[in-house]
Write a protein that holds these residues in place. Structure first.
Motif, PDB file in Angstrom:
ATOM      1  N   GLY A 298      -8.113 -17.329  16.184  1.00 27.09           N
ATOM      2  CA  GLY A 298      -8.758 -16.702  15.028  1.00 27.09           C
ATOM      3  C   GLY A 298      -8.086 -17.048  13.720  1.00 27.09           C
ATOM      4  O   GLY A 298      -8.017 -16.222  12.801  1.00 27.09           O
ATOM      5  N   VAL A 299      -7.539 -18.290  13.641  1.00 28.75           N
ATOM      6  CA  VAL A 299      -6.913 -18.723  12.392  1.00 28.75           C
ATOM      7  C   VAL A 299      -7.760 -19.817  11.747  1.00 28.75           C
ATOM      8  O   VAL A 299      -8.378 -20.625  12.440  1.00 28.75           O
ATOM      9  N   ASN A 300      -7.779 -19.802  10.434  1.00 27.36           N
ATOM     10  CA  ASN A 300      -8.554 -20.800   9.703  1.00 27.36           C
ATOM     11  C   ASN A 300      -7.573 -21.709   8.970  1.00 27.36           C
ATOM     12  O   ASN A 300      -6.973 -21.316   7.975  1.00 27.36           O
ATOM     13  N   VAL A 301      -7.390 -22.915   9.475  1.00 28.83           N
ATOM     14  CA  VAL A 301      -6.488 -23.873   8.838  1.00 28.83           C
ATOM     15  C   VAL A 301      -7.341 -25.010   8.292  1.00 28.83           C
ATOM     16  O   VAL A 301      -7.850 -25.842   9.044  1.00 28.83           O
ATOM     17  N   ALA A 302      -7.516 -25.001   6.975  1.00 29.31           N
ATOM     18  CA  ALA A 302      -8.380 -26.005   6.345  1.00 29.31           C
ATOM     19  C   ALA A 302      -7.810 -27.406   6.525  1.00 29.31           C
ATOM     20  O   ALA A 302      -8.547 -28.383   6.649  1.00 29.31           O
ATOM     21  N   ASP A 303      -6.479 -27.521   6.531  1.00 31.12           N
ATOM     22  CA  ASP A 303      -5.835 -28.829   6.616  1.00 31.12           C
ATOM     23  C   ASP A 303      -4.618 -28.704   7.525  1.00 31.12           C
ATOM     24  O   ASP A 303      -3.617 -28.097   7.156  1.00 31.12           O
ATOM     25  N   PHE A 304      -4.716 -29.266   8.721  1.00 32.03           N
ATOM     26  CA  PHE A 304      -3.640 -29.131   9.711  1.00 32.03           C
ATOM     27  C   PHE A 304      -2.596 -30.232   9.558  1.00 32.03           C
ATOM     28  O   PHE A 304      -1.623 -30.286  10.304  1.00 32.03           O
ATOM     29  N   ARG A 305      -2.770 -31.114   8.566  1.00 28.30           N
ATOM     30  CA  ARG A 305      -1.905 -32.288   8.455  1.00 28.30           C
ATOM     31  C   ARG A 305      -0.423 -31.954   8.340  1.00 28.30           C
ATOM     32  O   ARG A 305       0.415 -32.655   8.893  1.00 28.30           O
ATOM     33  N   PHE A 306      -0.086 -30.894   7.612  1.00 29.44           N
ATOM     34  CA  PHE A 306       1.334 -30.542   7.466  1.00 29.44           C
ATOM     35  C   PHE A 306       1.992 -30.402   8.828  1.00 29.44           C
ATOM     36  O   PHE A 306       3.088 -30.917   9.067  1.00 29.44           O
ATOM     37  N   TYR A 307       1.322 -29.696   9.748  1.00 28.76           N
ATOM     38  CA  TYR A 307       1.897 -29.412  11.063  1.00 28.76           C
ATOM     39  C   TYR A 307       1.981 -30.674  11.918  1.00 28.76           C
ATOM     40  O   TYR A 307       2.947 -30.863  12.669  1.00 28.76           O
ATOM     41  N   GLU A 308       0.976 -31.551  11.792  1.00 27.10           N
ATOM     42  CA  GLU A 308       1.004 -32.816  12.540  1.00 27.10           C
ATOM     43  C   GLU A 308       2.092 -33.748  12.000  1.00 27.10           C
ATOM     44  O   GLU A 308       2.820 -34.376  12.770  1.00 27.10           O
ATOM     45  N   VAL A 309       2.184 -33.835  10.667  1.00 25.55           N
ATOM     46  CA  VAL A 309       3.205 -34.691  10.046  1.00 25.55           C
ATOM     47  C   VAL A 309       4.596 -34.179  10.406  1.00 25.55           C
ATOM     48  O   VAL A 309       5.489 -34.955  10.768  1.00 25.55           O
ATOM     49  N   PHE A 310       4.782 -32.856  10.341  1.00 22.75           N
ATOM     50  CA  PHE A 310       6.080 -32.294  10.699  1.00 22.75           C
ATOM     51  C   PHE A 310       6.429 -32.625  12.148  1.00 22.75           C
ATOM     52  O   PHE A 310       7.559 -33.013  12.457  1.00 22.75           O
ATOM     53  N   GLY A 311       5.454 -32.454  13.058  1.00 23.14           N
ATOM     54  CA  GLY A 311       5.695 -32.737  14.475  1.00 23.14           C
ATOM     55  C   GLY A 311       6.144 -34.171  14.703  1.00 23.14           C
ATOM     56  O   GLY A 311       7.081 -34.427  15.471  1.00 23.14           O
ATOM     57  N   LEU A 312       5.494 -35.112  14.023  1.00 23.64           N
ATOM     58  CA  LEU A 312       5.849 -36.528  14.155  1.00 23.64           C
ATOM     59  C   LEU A 312       7.234 -36.804  13.568  1.00 23.64           C
ATOM     60  O   LEU A 312       8.030 -37.544  14.143  1.00 23.64           O
ATOM     61  N   PHE A 313       7.515 -36.197  12.403  1.00 20.27           N
ATOM     62  CA  PHE A 313       8.817 -36.412  11.763  1.00 20.27           C
ATOM     63  C   PHE A 313       9.934 -35.813  12.613  1.00 20.27           C
ATOM     64  O   PHE A 313      10.982 -36.434  12.815  1.00 20.27           O
ATOM     65  N   ARG A 314       9.712 -34.608  13.132  1.00 20.57           N
ATOM     66  CA  ARG A 314      10.719 -33.955  13.995  1.00 20.57           C
ATOM     67  C   ARG A 314      10.993 -34.818  15.220  1.00 20.57           C
ATOM     68  O   ARG A 314      12.157 -35.013  15.599  1.00 20.57           O
ATOM     69  N   LEU A 315       9.930 -35.351  15.838  1.00 21.53           N
ATOM     70  CA  LEU A 315      10.123 -36.193  17.014  1.00 21.53           C
ATOM     71  C   LEU A 315      10.875 -37.474  16.643  1.00 21.53           C
ATOM     72  O   LEU A 315      11.726 -37.945  17.405  1.00 21.53           O
ATOM     73  N   SER A 316      10.593 -38.017  15.450  1.00 26.85           N
ATOM     74  CA  SER A 316      11.319 -39.219  15.009  1.00 26.85           C
ATOM     75  C   SER A 316      12.803 -38.896  14.806  1.00 26.85           C
ATOM     76  O   SER A 316      13.670 -39.719  15.091  1.00 26.85           O
ATOM     77  N   ALA A 317      13.100 -37.694  14.334  1.00 25.01           N
ATOM     78  CA  ALA A 317      14.499 -37.279  14.131  1.00 25.01           C
ATOM     79  C   ALA A 317      15.204 -37.092  15.477  1.00 25.01           C
ATOM     80  O   ALA A 317      16.368 -37.467  15.631  1.00 25.01           O
ATOM     81  N   ILE A 318      14.496 -36.522  16.457  1.00 27.39           N
ATOM     82  CA  ILE A 318      15.063 -36.356  17.802  1.00 27.39           C
ATOM     83  C   ILE A 318      15.381 -37.739  18.394  1.00 27.39           C
ATOM     84  O   ILE A 318      16.470 -37.974  18.922  1.00 27.39           O
ATOM     85  N   ALA A 319      14.413 -38.658  18.280  1.00 30.00           N
ATOM     86  CA  ALA A 319      14.611 -40.017  18.800  1.00 30.00           C
ATOM     87  C   ALA A 319      15.761 -40.720  18.077  1.00 30.00           C
ATOM     88  O   ALA A 319      16.559 -41.430  18.693  1.00 30.00           O
ATOM     89  N   GLN A 320      15.878 -40.485  16.761  1.00 28.00           N
ATOM     90  CA  GLN A 320      16.939 -41.132  15.985  1.00 28.00           C
ATOM     91  C   GLN A 320      18.314 -40.579  16.346  1.00 28.00           C
ATOM     92  O   GLN A 320      19.297 -41.321  16.393  1.00 28.00           O
ATOM     93  N   GLN A 321      18.390 -39.294  16.608  1.00 28.65           N
ATOM     94  CA  GLN A 321      19.668 -38.708  17.035  1.00 28.65           C
ATOM     95  C   GLN A 321      20.136 -39.336  18.351  1.00 28.65           C
ATOM     96  O   GLN A 321      21.322 -39.606  18.536  1.00 28.65           O
ATOM     97  N   ILE A 322      19.184 -39.577  19.248  1.00 27.94           N
ATOM     98  CA  ILE A 322      19.520 -40.227  20.525  1.00 27.94           C
ATOM     99  C   ILE A 322      19.935 -41.674  20.277  1.00 27.94           C
ATOM    100  O   ILE A 322      20.935 -42.154  20.824  1.00 27.94           O
ATOM    101  N   TYR A 323      19.144 -42.365  19.418  1.00 27.63           N
ATOM    102  CA  TYR A 323      19.462 -43.778  19.129  1.00 27.63           C
ATOM    103  C   TYR A 323      20.823 -43.897  18.434  1.00 27.63           C
ATOM    104  O   TYR A 323      21.584 -44.834  18.713  1.00 27.63           O
ATOM    105  N   TYR A 324      21.146 -42.962  17.542  1.00 24.36           N
ATOM    106  CA  TYR A 324      22.431 -42.969  16.825  1.00 24.36           C
ATOM    107  C   TYR A 324      23.592 -42.982  17.830  1.00 24.36           C
ATOM    108  O   TYR A 324      24.565 -43.708  17.654  1.00 24.36           O
ATOM    109  N   ARG A 325      23.462 -42.185  18.875  1.00 23.22           N
ATOM    110  CA  ARG A 325      24.492 -42.136  19.914  1.00 23.22           C
ATOM    111  C   ARG A 325      24.596 -43.488  20.629  1.00 23.22           C
ATOM    112  O   ARG A 325      25.680 -43.959  20.938  1.00 23.22           O
ATOM    113  N   TYR A 326      23.435 -44.109  20.898  1.00 20.46           N
ATOM    114  CA  TYR A 326      23.448 -45.431  21.549  1.00 20.46           C
ATOM    115  C   TYR A 326      24.062 -46.483  20.614  1.00 20.46           C
ATOM    116  O   TYR A 326      24.904 -47.283  21.029  1.00 20.46           O
TER     117      TYR A 326
END
Length: 357
Positions: A298-326
């Motif tokens: 029951g939520v009205n989100v006119a533009d969901f892009r913020f949440y999608e962009v954040f999700g992709l950026f967060r995942l890129s940061a998780i992957a980068q933290q792993i790569y940094y260790r490698y």
């Protein structure tokens, strides 16, 4: 008693070299805590998961799981077994998909680390692909997809006050803390072969929603953290891996899930990163997931892009933290060698979404 679907159940294997448990000591401690245990303890280990170590402990009258942090862990906040145990114990009465908790100890003299014990939820874990020979038709796959989303919705609708979970985390201001925190982590872990991320970081700060609701969030809600009924694989019977769970913004929880959601018509690079069966005929697309979730909540989100962009950026940061260790030879796991490329790709997708406004 054996059931028809038992052959599809997720199974543990031999314990990895260097990750053995002191079985005699552990068995003795368990019997002191749970005197009803009968028979010899049989230990196997699950291969899934890149973080905490997970073991199966079989007794004649009990089927248990032991979770512990990996060896050499310095920061307890990164692998807080006590928090994970207490959260699930509090959540179990109002969210039946959580396994039953039995014991937690921070006495490292037992196995050399803190750990907790819970019931094993026997069933199918849908990893990159469904188990071989398990064929779901299109309507069944769609039902599985909707059931998974309904479980996430059910979690987001838990009454956190009635469940005694309000002291779990700060709550209000979560969205801003997440954007700031992941931006800082990415910058700290940056190597020469990945983008600066500045454009995305600025865009997220600028496009942060003014309002947020706070609820119980999982923050790693994917098919490979779900357990399916072996006799009816469209039915979810368990939700695992609560390490990242907190009081947060439900729309960010969904955005985080969508970053892993690879659909059938995605490009070749995306398809090569798939780790759950979201490509199967009958699975919803990312947009259909958003529409279904928003309608049911029951939520009205006119533009969901913020949440999608954040999700992709967060995942890129998780992957980068792993790569940094490698990159800095803190791990030699060859699976991490090309994570820099994944970071570039995820941020390219994020920037592409940002331009759609």
């Amino acid at each position: 008693m054996a059931n028809a679907g038992a052959r599809f159940e997720d199974k543990a294997g031999a314990v990895r070299a260097g990750e053995q448990l002191p079985e005699q000591q552990l068995s003795q401690w368990l019997r002191e805590q749970l005197p009803e245990l009968k028979g010899t303890m049989r230990v196997t280990q699950y291969s899934g998961g890149a973080s905490n170590w997970t073991y199966r402990l079989e007794f004649d009258n009990a089927d248990l799981i032991l979770r512990r942090p990996p060896a050499g862990t310095k920061a307890k906040s990164a692998h807080d077994m006590g928090r994970e145990y207490r959260l699930q114990k509090a959540l179990k009465p109002v969210f039946p998909y959580v396994p039953k908790m039995h014991l937690y100890t921070d006495d490292e003299s037992v196995i050399g680390a803190e750990f907790y014990i819970m019931d094993r939820v026997a069933g199918i874990i849908p990893r990159k692909n469904m188990p071989r020979d398990l064929k779901l038709n299109e309507p069944q796959t769609r039902q599985l997809c909707l059931n998974a989303l309904n479980v996430l919705i059910e979690l987001h609708q838990v009454d956190i006050e009635a469940a005694g979970l309000t002291n779990l985390a700060k709550g209000a201001g979560y969205t801003e803390r997440q954007v700031t925190g992941w931006s800082e982590r990415y910058v700290k872990a940056k190597t020469w072969n990945v983008p600066s991320g500045k454009k995305i970081i600025r865009w997220l700060a600028k496009n942060m929603p003014k309002q947020e609701s706070i609820c119980m969030t999982h923050n790693d809600f994917r098919f490979d953290n779900l357990v399916l009924d072996a006799d009816d694989p469209t039915r979810i019977i368990g939700v695992l891996d609560w390490e990242l769970a907190t009081l947060g913004n439900p729309l960010m929880d969904l955005g985080n899930s969508l970053a892993y959601w690879i659909q059938a018509d995605d490009d070749r690079i995306a398809r090569s990163t798939r780790r759950q069966p979201t490509h199967l005929p009958g699975m919803l697309t990312r947009q259909q997931v958003i529409d279904y979730y928003c309608e049911k909540m029951g939520v009205n989100v006119a533009d969901f892009r913020f949440y999608e962009v954040f999700g992709l950026f967060r995942l890129s940061a998780i992957a980068q933290q792993i790569y940094y260790r490698y990159y800095h030879k803190q791990t030699r796991n060859p699976a991490f060698k090309n994570f820099w490329f994944l970071v570039n790709y995820l941020q390219w997708r994020a920037r592409k979404l940002m331009k759609q406004g």
